[in-house]
Scaffold this motif. Structure first.
Motif, mmCIF file in Angstrom:
data_model
loop_
_atom_site.group_PDB
_atom_site.id
_atom_site.type_symbol
_atom_site.label_atom_id
_atom_site.label_comp_id
_atom_site.label_asym_id
_atom_site.label_seq_id
_atom_site.Cartn_x
_atom_site.Cartn_y
_atom_site.Cartn_z
ATOM 1 N N GLN A 151 0.851 -1.182 0.000
ATOM 2 C CA GLN A 151 0.000 0.000 0.000
ATOM 3 C C GLN A 151 0.890 1.236 0.000
ATOM 4 N N PRO A 152 0.407 2.347 -0.547
ATOM 5 C CA PRO A 152 1.204 3.584 -0.496
ATOM 6 C C PRO A 152 1.471 3.999 0.951
ATOM 7 N N ASP A 162 1.723 6.286 4.076
ATOM 8 C CA ASP A 162 1.112 7.498 4.616
ATOM 9 C C ASP A 162 2.210 8.245 5.373
#
Length: 61
Positions: free
Chosen positions: A35-36, A38
């Motif tokens: 996932q990207p 954060d």
């Protein structure tokens, strides 16, 4: 047209199990695709980290 034994095996396997490629993609997504990140959460985690001594078995006596 010549097909090697491996190509024949793979074609036969794909015919027997048409969902094989979808299962492979699902497994790849589970293990490799990330996932990207954060950046705000990453900075918060870094700020809340407790500093550890270089060798934790010997404390300052």
């Amino acid at each position: 047209m010549y097909q090697s034994d491996i190509t024949q095996f793979l074609n036969q396997l794909k015919q027997q199990k048409p969902s094989l490629e979808a299962e492979q993609r699902k497994g790849r997504a589970l293990l490799w695709d990330k996932q990207p990140i954060d950046l705000e959460e990453r900075a918060e985690q870094k700020a809340s980290r407790v500093e550890q001594t270089p060798y934790s078995y010997y404390q300052n006596f």
